[in-house]
Structures are given as C-alpha cells and as structure tokens.
Design a protein around this motif. Structure first.
Motif, PDB file in Angstrom:
ATOM      1  N   LYS A 116       0.829  -1.213   0.000  1.00 36.31           N
ATOM      2  CA  LYS A 116       0.000   0.000   0.000  1.00 36.31           C
ATOM      3  C   LYS A 116       0.860   1.258   0.000  1.00 36.31           C
ATOM      4  O   LYS A 116       1.742   1.421   0.841  1.00 36.31           O
ATOM      5  CB  LYS A 116      -0.935  -0.005   1.209  1.00 36.31           C
ATOM      6  CG  LYS A 116      -1.941  -1.155   1.149  1.00 36.31           C
ATOM      7  CD  LYS A 116      -2.710  -1.327   2.429  1.00 36.31           C
ATOM      8  CE  LYS A 116      -3.683  -2.490   2.315  1.00 36.31           C
ATOM      9  NZ  LYS A 116      -3.006  -3.795   2.092  1.00 36.31           N
ATOM     10  N   GLU A 117       0.559   2.141  -0.952  1.00 38.33           N
ATOM     11  CA  GLU A 117       1.273   3.407  -1.005  1.00 38.33           C
ATOM     12  C   GLU A 117       0.729   4.348   0.052  1.00 38.33           C
ATOM     13  O   GLU A 117      -0.381   4.149   0.572  1.00 38.33           O
ATOM     14  CB  GLU A 117       1.128   4.023  -2.397  1.00 38.33           C
ATOM     15  CG  GLU A 117      -0.281   4.385  -2.770  1.00 38.33           C
ATOM     16  CD  GLU A 117      -0.400   4.916  -4.185  1.00 38.33           C
ATOM     17  OE1 GLU A 117      -1.492   5.410  -4.534  1.00 38.33           O
ATOM     18  OE2 GLU A 117       0.582   4.836  -4.939  1.00 38.33           O
ATOM     19  N   PRO A 118       1.481   5.390   0.421  1.00 40.73           N
ATOM     20  CA  PRO A 118       0.997   6.337   1.428  1.00 40.73           C
ATOM     21  C   PRO A 118      -0.353   6.917   1.042  1.00 40.73           C
ATOM     22  O   PRO A 118      -0.596   7.280  -0.110  1.00 40.73           O
ATOM     23  CB  PRO A 118       2.090   7.407   1.445  1.00 40.73           C
ATOM     24  CG  PRO A 118       3.324   6.683   1.029  1.00 40.73           C
ATOM     25  CD  PRO A 118       2.870   5.683   0.003  1.00 40.73           C
ATOM     26  N   GLY A 119      -1.249   6.979   2.016  1.00 44.79           N
ATOM     27  CA  GLY A 119      -2.589   7.469   1.758  1.00 44.79           C
ATOM     28  C   GLY A 119      -3.576   6.853   2.722  1.00 44.79           C
ATOM     29  O   GLY A 119      -3.194   6.167   3.682  1.00 44.79           O
ATOM     30  N   LEU A 124      -3.445   2.959   3.488  1.00 47.94           N
ATOM     31  CA  LEU A 124      -2.306   2.590   4.319  1.00 47.94           C
ATOM     32  C   LEU A 124      -2.554   2.971   5.773  1.00 47.94           C
ATOM     33  O   LEU A 124      -2.208   2.215   6.689  1.00 47.94           O
ATOM     34  CB  LEU A 124      -1.027   3.248   3.802  1.00 47.94           C
ATOM     35  CG  LEU A 124       0.243   2.941   4.603  1.00 47.94           C
ATOM     36  CD1 LEU A 124       0.511   1.449   4.695  1.00 47.94           C
ATOM     37  CD2 LEU A 124       1.449   3.671   4.016  1.00 47.94           C
ATOM     38  N   GLU A 125      -3.154   4.134   6.020  1.00 47.66           N
ATOM     39  CA  GLU A 125      -3.475   4.523   7.399  1.00 47.66           C
ATOM     40  C   GLU A 125      -4.419   3.501   8.036  1.00 47.66           C
ATOM     41  O   GLU A 125      -4.252   3.120   9.196  1.00 47.66           O
ATOM     42  CB  GLU A 125      -4.116   5.910   7.414  1.00 47.66           C
ATOM     43  CG  GLU A 125      -3.180   7.037   7.015  1.00 47.66           C
ATOM     44  CD  GLU A 125      -3.892   8.381   6.987  1.00 47.66           C
ATOM     45  OE1 GLU A 125      -4.926   8.519   7.671  1.00 47.66           O
ATOM     46  OE2 GLU A 125      -3.423   9.288   6.278  1.00 47.66           O
ATOM     47  N   LEU A 126      -5.409   3.056   7.265  1.00 45.24           N
ATOM     48  CA  LEU A 126      -6.340   2.047   7.759  1.00 45.24           C
ATOM     49  C   LEU A 126      -5.607   0.733   8.039  1.00 45.24           C
ATOM     50  O   LEU A 126      -5.864   0.058   9.040  1.00 45.24           O
ATOM     51  CB  LEU A 126      -7.443   1.839   6.724  1.00 45.24           C
ATOM     52  CG  LEU A 126      -8.769   1.240   7.189  1.00 45.24           C
ATOM     53  CD1 LEU A 126      -9.498   2.176   8.138  1.00 45.24           C
ATOM     54  CD2 LEU A 126      -9.651   0.924   5.980  1.00 45.24           C
ATOM     55  N   ALA A 127      -4.666   0.382   7.158  1.00 46.61           N
ATOM     56  CA  ALA A 127      -3.917  -0.872   7.325  1.00 46.61           C
ATOM     57  C   ALA A 127      -2.996  -0.826   8.535  1.00 46.61           C
ATOM     58  O   ALA A 127      -2.873  -1.813   9.275  1.00 46.61           O
ATOM     59  CB  ALA A 127      -3.107  -1.160   6.065  1.00 46.61           C
ATOM     60  N   THR A 143       8.015   4.495   4.284  1.00 51.21           N
ATOM     61  CA  THR A 143       8.698   4.718   5.560  1.00 51.21           C
ATOM     62  C   THR A 143       8.294   6.065   6.151  1.00 51.21           C
ATOM     63  O   THR A 143       8.086   6.193   7.365  1.00 51.21           O
ATOM     64  CB  THR A 143      10.219   4.643   5.368  1.00 51.21           C
ATOM     65  OG1 THR A 143      10.570   3.347   4.876  1.00 51.21           O
ATOM     66  CG2 THR A 143      10.947   4.886   6.681  1.00 51.21           C
ATOM     67  N   GLY A 144       8.143   7.060   5.302  1.00 52.83           N
ATOM     68  CA  GLY A 144       7.705   8.369   5.770  1.00 52.83           C
ATOM     69  C   GLY A 144       6.288   8.368   6.305  1.00 52.83           C
ATOM     70  O   GLY A 144       5.896   9.280   7.031  1.00 52.83           O
ATOM     71  N   ALA A 145       5.518   7.328   5.952  1.00 58.33           N
ATOM     72  CA  ALA A 145       4.134   7.229   6.407  1.00 58.33           C
ATOM     73  C   ALA A 145       3.965   6.270   7.577  1.00 58.33           C
ATOM     74  O   ALA A 145       2.835   5.990   7.986  1.00 58.33           O
ATOM     75  CB  ALA A 145       3.242   6.783   5.247  1.00 58.33           C
ATOM     76  N   GLY A 146       5.074   5.747   8.104  1.00 64.72           N
ATOM     77  CA  GLY A 146       4.990   4.905   9.289  1.00 64.72           C
ATOM     78  C   GLY A 146       5.217   3.424   9.078  1.00 64.72           C
ATOM     79  O   GLY A 146       5.070   2.628  10.013  1.00 64.72           O
ATOM     80  N   VAL A 147       5.591   3.025   7.870  1.00 71.27           N
ATOM     81  CA  VAL A 147       5.854   1.618   7.574  1.00 71.27           C
ATOM     82  C   VAL A 147       7.320   1.305   7.864  1.00 71.27           C
ATOM     83  O   VAL A 147       8.208   2.115   7.597  1.00 71.27           O
ATOM     84  CB  VAL A 147       5.523   1.299   6.103  1.00 71.27           C
ATOM     85  CG1 VAL A 147       5.941  -0.122   5.737  1.00 71.27           C
ATOM     86  CG2 VAL A 147       4.044   1.500   5.840  1.00 71.27           C
TER      87      VAL A 147
END
Length: 380
Positions: free
Chosen positions: A55-58, A61-64, A110-114
């Motif tokens: 999942k790309e940032p968005g 991905l937040e839901l995941a 990684t910038g989105a928390g992964v």
C-alpha cells in the motif's frame, strides 16, 4: 419477528464480524444476518493476508497500519487461536531496475509509518533459503502478518455475543418516516433495529440497492493454489514487485502477480490472480498456469511439489480501490462497510472500529472522509 437490536449487520464475513465485535464492545446489541454460512463469501476464499507492504501512502495505508495493531491485540484477546502469525513480508525485484522502483516505493512508505528494510541480493537467502538465485534484492516488511480468515471471523463473531442468523437472505431494507432505517426483511421474518450496516462484501452493491442507495461494487475473481503439506519451505509472504501495480490497476483483463507463503498447517498458498468476469466461477486454466509458473520461478523447489486443490473467490472491487466505510448520505441509519477488494481481512478491525465509533457518535480513529460512501453518488 425477533427482539429489536441496536444494529443489524448484513454479512457474516470478516468485515461484518469486526463491525459486530467492536459495536458490541461499545455497548450495542447486535444481530448479524447472512444468506449463507459464516465466512462463506470472499473471506472464506482469502489467504488471510494482513499487509502494509503493498500500500502506497494514503488513506488505505493509514487504515492498514491501524488494523495491524488491532490484529495484534485481538490475537491476544480472543479466547482461541486464529492462527495469527507475524511472519513479515518480502518483496523481491528481478533486477537492479526493479530494485530502484522498490526503493522509491519503500522510502515513501517509511515516511508514512511503515517499517521497511532493504535486503541486498546476497542476503535474500538468509530470509528465504529456497528463493531462486540471481534476484536483484528486496525489501523486508516485518509488519506484514497472517490469520486464518474463517477462524478469525468465527471467533470475532463469538466474542461479539451477537445473534447470528445464517441462511437468511435480506430481501428489503425497512424504513419509516423520513426514510429512516428501522430494520431488514428476510424470508424468515422482519428484524428491527435503528441502524443497519451493509457489510455484504462483493454483494454490497445489491444490499445498497435494496435501500435505494448507490455503491458500484463489482466482483474481481482470483484463484489460489494449495500445495500438499510441506516442511516450512517459505518463511514469509513473498511476492514480486509487479504485485503492487496489479493491485492498483483497474484493468478487467486477467492479471497474475504471484504471492507465495507457507502456513503453520504445512501447505503453501499460491495466489495473486485477478480479473473482472462477473460472478463466473469457471476454472481458468490460464490463471492457474501463470500462478504456477511464477511461483516456481521464485521458488524452483516448488516445481516438484503437488498441488492438492485450487479455489476461486471474488474480491469486492470499487473503482477508486478504496472501501466504502461510513454513513449513507441519503438513508438515515444505513452505514456501509464494503468494497475492500483483496484487503478486507487485513483492514477488518480498523473498519469495525470506525463503524462502531460512527454508530455511537464517538470520534473515529482516523479521517473517514476518503472512504465516504457518498463519493459514488450519481450526478443529478
């Protein structure tokens, strides 16, 4: 006629079960109704993937990311095993060009928390000893995990304490003054509640139409190959870099980008095909051939392994690849929780929590705007 509940959930798959579980935890009484058995639709045909790696940032991905945390909690809280396994994912590239694409994708994640760790070619076999030689490298995603989807669904429903009514098809959404929901009609009688949650998966569009709502949910067929039980040949969820682009594609044509994973029970699961052919369950020899060829390219050791069975399922597809989660803009008391495509098992807990918060008037745990069902309303 049954005693009224606070909410009726239409659909006894993993999304409906998660909605029931979190609604019950919020103090609501719940009835779950389904025309078939528990987990008989998309859930029962799934592999149990809990993925952030694809999942790309968005918003998805937040839901995941929220869901993977909730799945960890549920694995500890549920009274019986759901075969939760934090095995991690490994995405591999065939060459340096593919590795460059993976690196850019992982940097954004990684910038989105992964959490994503680059694995150079000479270290791939530390993670997966049976991988083919000569690959360009990969990325390890330790947050990826797996559950047994039918077990997880059954235990979520049991934990909810909901009334479970299987084998009862919903034939109408009952409404009262000002169009407010007041329950559902089934062949066995009317069920009353001030709220109805449409968690009917691939059939979510049909349930929406019963209420006069619009959700363009379409089925997207996929196949899974199941091998004979084996020693643990495949340690992670392993897939090639083109899987991400195939998931995001809107093409109706057959696409096959293999995902290979071992299971605690022994069989290796091989999946990753997708095509829009309506509800046609006809066996696609071409889809199976592509999956088998790609699997043995990644893991040559599988060439000598027997496939014991194969099965098909239908992912509930929406045009923008985001699920519909939230209140219907035109029918008071109707909420939707469907259209998760192939990510429903992974996204179920966060979806259930969002729905429970909306039912009780509490603040959702994330921005639900991108998932609003009204985004598909036909133009006036």
């Amino acid at each position: 006629m049954s005693n009224p509940s606070d909410v009726i959930v239409v659909g006894a798959g993993v999304i409906g079960a998660a909605c029931a579980c979190y609604a019950a935890r919020s103090g609501l009484t719940v009835t779950v109704v389904d025309r078939g058995p528990v987990a008989a639709g998309t859930t029962g045909a799934g592999e149990g993937n809990l993925l952030v790696s694809d999942k790309e940032p968005g918003p998805e991905l937040e839901l995941a990311l929220l869901s993977v945390e909730l799945w960890r909690e549920l694995a500890q809280e549920l009274p019986a095993s759901i075969e939760y396994e934090a095995k991690g994912g490994l995405v591999v590239a065939s060459d340096a060009t593919g590795m460059s694409t993976l690196r850019k994708f992982a940097e954004a994640q990684t910038g989105a928390g992964v959490t994503a760790e680059e694995i150079p070619p000479d270290r791939l076999h530390e993670l997966e000893p049976h991988l083919a030689p000569g690959l360009g490298g990969g990325f390890h995603y330790p947050q990826d995990a797996q559950v047994q989807p039918a077990l997880a669904t059954a235990h979520l429903l049991r934990a909810s304490g909901a009334r479970i009514r299987t084998g009862e098809e919903v034939t109408a959404i009952l409404t009262g003054p000002q169009g407010k929901v007041r329950g559902v009609r089934t062949a066995a009688g009317d069920l009353h509640a001030p709220y109805v949650v449409n968690a009917a998966g691939t059939w979510g569009g049909e349930v929406a139409r019963l209420a006069g709502a619009h959700l363009p949910v379409l089925p997207r067929r996929g196949f899974v190959l199941v091998t004979e039980p084996l020693p643990r040949l495949v340690r992670h969820k392993v897939y090639a870099s083109d899987y991400v682009s195939d998931v995001a594609s809107g093409s109706a044509a057959l696409q096959a980008s293999v995902v290979v994973e071992g299971t605690s029970a022994g069989p290796v699961l091989i999946g990753g095909s997708r095509e829009r052919v309506g509800f046609d369950r006809t066996l696609s020899v071409e889809a199976l051939r592509r999956l088998a060829a790609q699997a043995t390219t990644l893991f040559p050791v599988l060439a000598g392994v027997r496939v014991m069975r194969t099965y098909a399922g239908f992912r509930p597809y929406l045009p923008d690849h985001l699920p519909a989660i939230g209140t219907d803009p035109h029918i008071p008391g109707l909420l939707h929780a469907c259209g998760h495509e192939g990510a429903g098992i992974g996204l179920a807990p966060a979806t259930g929590l969002v729905v429970a918060r909306l039912l009780t008037g509490d603040q959702p745990p994330l921005d639900v705007g991108p998932f609003r069902p009204g985004r598909f309303a036909p133009a006036a």
